[in-house]
Design an enzyme around this catalytic site. Structure first.
Site, mmCIF file in Angstrom:
data_model
loop_
_atom_site.group_PDB
_atom_site.id
_atom_site.type_symbol
_atom_site.label_atom_id
_atom_site.label_comp_id
_atom_site.label_asym_id
_atom_site.label_seq_id
_atom_site.Cartn_x
_atom_site.Cartn_y
_atom_site.Cartn_z
ATOM 1 C CB SER A 131 -0.931 0.010 1.218
ATOM 2 O OG SER A 131 -0.161 0.054 2.406
ATOM 3 C CB CYS B 81 16.072 6.668 -3.793
ATOM 4 S SG CYS B 81 15.693 7.497 -2.251
ATOM 5 C CG ASN C 39 11.956 9.152 -5.388
ATOM 6 O OD1 ASN C 39 11.647 10.063 -6.164
ATOM 7 N ND2 ASN C 39 11.148 8.729 -4.445
HETATM 8 N N1 LIG Z 1 10.153 5.857 -1.243
HETATM 9 C C1 LIG Z 1 11.290 5.673 -1.892
HETATM 10 O O1 LIG Z 1 11.654 6.464 -2.785
HETATM 11 C C2 LIG Z 1 12.183 4.494 -1.566
HETATM 12 C C3 LIG Z 1 13.272 4.247 -2.390
HETATM 13 C C4 LIG Z 1 14.100 3.153 -2.126
HETATM 14 C C5 LIG Z 1 13.836 2.345 -1.038
HETATM 15 N N2 LIG Z 1 12.793 2.626 -0.224
HETATM 16 C C6 LIG Z 1 12.556 1.724 0.920
HETATM 17 O O2 LIG Z 1 11.470 0.868 0.597
HETATM 18 C C7 LIG Z 1 10.719 0.568 1.778
HETATM 19 C C8 LIG Z 1 9.261 0.991 1.552
HETATM 20 O O3 LIG Z 1 9.247 2.392 1.294
HETATM 21 P P1 LIG Z 1 7.913 3.176 0.917
HETATM 22 O O4 LIG Z 1 8.348 4.529 0.511
HETATM 23 O O5 LIG Z 1 7.081 2.363 0.013
HETATM 24 O O6 LIG Z 1 7.211 3.242 2.357
HETATM 25 P P2 LIG Z 1 5.680 3.511 2.733
HETATM 26 O O7 LIG Z 1 5.045 4.328 1.650
HETATM 27 O O8 LIG Z 1 5.684 4.055 4.110
HETATM 28 O O9 LIG Z 1 5.041 2.050 2.728
HETATM 29 C C9 LIG Z 1 5.410 1.073 3.657
HETATM 30 C C10 LIG Z 1 4.535 -0.166 3.480
HETATM 31 O O10 LIG Z 1 4.921 -1.157 4.414
HETATM 32 C C11 LIG Z 1 3.765 -1.710 5.083
HETATM 33 N N3 LIG Z 1 4.272 -2.064 6.406
HETATM 34 C C12 LIG Z 1 4.678 -1.255 7.405
HETATM 35 N N4 LIG Z 1 5.183 -1.975 8.432
HETATM 36 C C13 LIG Z 1 5.120 -3.279 8.060
HETATM 37 C C14 LIG Z 1 5.472 -4.519 8.674
HETATM 38 N N5 LIG Z 1 6.024 -4.554 9.893
HETATM 39 N N6 LIG Z 1 5.256 -5.670 7.980
HETATM 40 C C15 LIG Z 1 4.709 -5.669 6.748
HETATM 41 N N7 LIG Z 1 4.321 -4.531 6.121
HETATM 42 C C16 LIG Z 1 4.547 -3.348 6.767
HETATM 43 C C17 LIG Z 1 2.716 -0.608 5.000
HETATM 44 O O11 LIG Z 1 1.404 -1.126 4.789
HETATM 45 P P3 LIG Z 1 0.337 -1.563 5.882
HETATM 46 O O12 LIG Z 1 0.698 -0.823 7.157
HETATM 47 O O13 LIG Z 1 -0.992 -1.161 5.335
HETATM 48 O O14 LIG Z 1 0.492 -3.037 5.979
HETATM 49 C C18 LIG Z 1 3.067 0.054 3.650
HETATM 50 O O15 LIG Z 1 2.436 -0.642 2.580
HETATM 51 C C19 LIG Z 1 11.393 1.335 2.933
HETATM 52 O O16 LIG Z 1 12.261 0.486 3.623
HETATM 53 C C20 LIG Z 1 12.173 2.429 2.211
HETATM 54 O O17 LIG Z 1 13.322 2.836 2.925
HETATM 55 C C21 LIG Z 1 11.940 3.675 -0.471
#
Ligand SMILES: NC(=O)c1ccc[n+]([C@@H]2O[C@H](COP(=O)([O-])OP(=O)(O)OC[C@H]3O[C@@H](n4cnc5c(N)ncnc54)[C@H](OP(=O)(O)O)[C@@H]3O)[C@@H](O)[C@H]2O)c1
Length: 352
Positions: free
Chosen positions: A14, A151, A319
């Site tokens: 999500s 990123c 990113n």
């Molecule tokens: N945003 C970027 O540009 C980017 C780039 C490279 C890497 N990343 C990395 O990718 C990861 C996700 O980033 P994002 O930007 O997509 O974050 P986000 O928008 O905050 O989404 C995080 C997701 O993880 C779920 N979640 C949270 N805690 C969890 C748990 N303990 N077990 C299973 N699901 C869990 C949440 O959904 P529910 O709470 O509904 O289950 C949500 O779908 C992070 O580690 C981030 O550092 C992000």
């Protein structure tokens, strides 16, 4: 599910990177998305969280503990949650691409130093491959566990890697100045994401101490560089996009622009997603995140300062794509022996 298709599911679907993976994978010719978790949206259609997917899938979110088994699982969860989720997925036979920071660093002590907690699965660190295909393509092909990439680290690594590989970074230091869009910090709201605070800002939020430096050090050291890398990161008025402007003091004073072209062409000449951008005239002479939005391209450019040994190396990425979901799908394609570019050839939007 058609016999020929590989099944994929997404833990943490999500959020922003999960949404971007869905956007790419739902159009991918070789895979079928069979599951996507969200605790908050369990039982709801995917378009409830990602309205851009409306009309493109009838799949619904399931709770985290109901993630369907799949050939490949992407874990798009906060750091800390990645290292808890990955071992059981590997045990049940899936290949895993973990987008969190938990499997990016090879050394458990370095992980603890930067992330403040001990690593929960240190034995897996030596088996995980850092998921930047331009640099670790062959190792990714045989891997069962591949990390995602940071990123800002990706933009910095792609700007600097050709110089490291050509032996031009031996003295340093290197200073990377990073501009970063708001989607990089995920969906969790903080005071920094309030429109009144974020809009029109150029806010220096990490003048020193950005965690992604550890990933850059790791990649550049493997490429033969001994130059220390220093980082400063600014939050800017963008939703998507990273620009890394890296100030480099080259190891030799006699390096010419021709030498730099040679280094960049040697590193990226055949790369499907790296474009060298360096024009003599016009508006778009250098990489700009606006010009790669929505695509898996990394635009890379450079300039040598006349009369000094300073070079400026630049990389622009989206990113959420090259800095996260796009590189992750590129890795999946390699792991499965598919065409590396499958699902990833979108042309960036212009104007946007
Ligand atoms: N945003 C970027 O540009 C980017 C780039 C490279 C890497 N990343 C990395 O990718 C990861 C996700 O980033 P994002 O930007 O997509 O974050 P986000 O928008 O905050 O989404 C995080 C997701 O993880 C779920 N979640 C949270 N805690 C969890 C748990 N303990 N077990 C299973 N699901 C869990 C949440 O959904 P529910 O709470 O509904 O289950 C949500 O779908 C992070 O580690 C981030 O550092 C992000």
């Amino acid at each position: 599910v058609a016999d020929s298709k590989t099944t994929v599911s997404i833990l943490g679907a999500s959020g922003y990177t999960g949404g971007e993976l869905l956007r790419i994978l739902l159009q991918h010719p070789g895979v079928e998305v069979v599951g996507a978790t969200s605790q908050q949206f369990a039982g709801e259609f995917l378009h409830k969280a990602h309205p851009n997917l409306r009309g493109r899938t009838q799949l619904k979110f399931v709770a985290r503990n109901e993630l369907p088994a799949a050939d490949v699982v992407f874990t798009c969860v906060p750091h800390g949650a990645g290292m808890a989720a990955v071992p059981p997925l590997l045990e049940r036979g899936s290949r895993v691409v973990d987008l969190s920071a938990d499997f990016r660093l090879r050394d458990a002590a370095t992980y603890q130093e930067w992330y403040g907690v001990p690593h929960a699965a240190p034995d897996l660190l030596s088996k995980a491959v850092y998921g930047l295909p331009e640099i670790h393509r062959e190792a990714i092909r045989g891997a069962r566990l591949v990390s995602g990439v940071g990123c800002t680290a990706t933009a910095t690594n792609l700007a600097l890697y050709p110089l490291a590989k050509a032996g031009l970074l031996t003295t340093g230091p290197v200073v990377a100045d990073i501009k970063i869009g708001s989607s990089a910090s995920g969906m969790d709201a903080t005071v920094a994401s309030i429109h009144a605070e974020r809009s029109r800002t150029i806010r220096l939020y990490a003048p020193t101490g950005h965690r992604h430096v550890a990933e850059v050090d790791q990649v550049l050291r493997l490429a033969g560089s001994t130059a220390p890398v220093h980082y400063s990161a600014h939050a800017v008025e963008l939703v998507r996009g990273i620009l890394a402007t890296c100030h480099v003091f080259l190891s030799r004073p006699d390096v010419t622009e021709k030498d730099l072209w040679k280094a960049y062409r040697a590193a990226y000449g055949t790369e499907p997603f790296v474009r060298l951008v360096k024009e003599r005239s016009g508006l778009h002479r250098f990489p700009d995140p606006k010009l790669v939005a929505g695509s898996n391209y990394a635009d890379v450019g450079f300039e040598l300062e006349e009369g000094t040994n300073r070079a400026v190396a630049v990389c622009a990425i989206d990113n959420l794509v090259k800095g996260a979901a796009g590189s992750a799908v590129q890795c999946m394609n390699l792991m499965l022996g598919l065409d590396e570019t499958a699902g990833l050839m979108q042309i960036p939007l212009h104007p946007v």
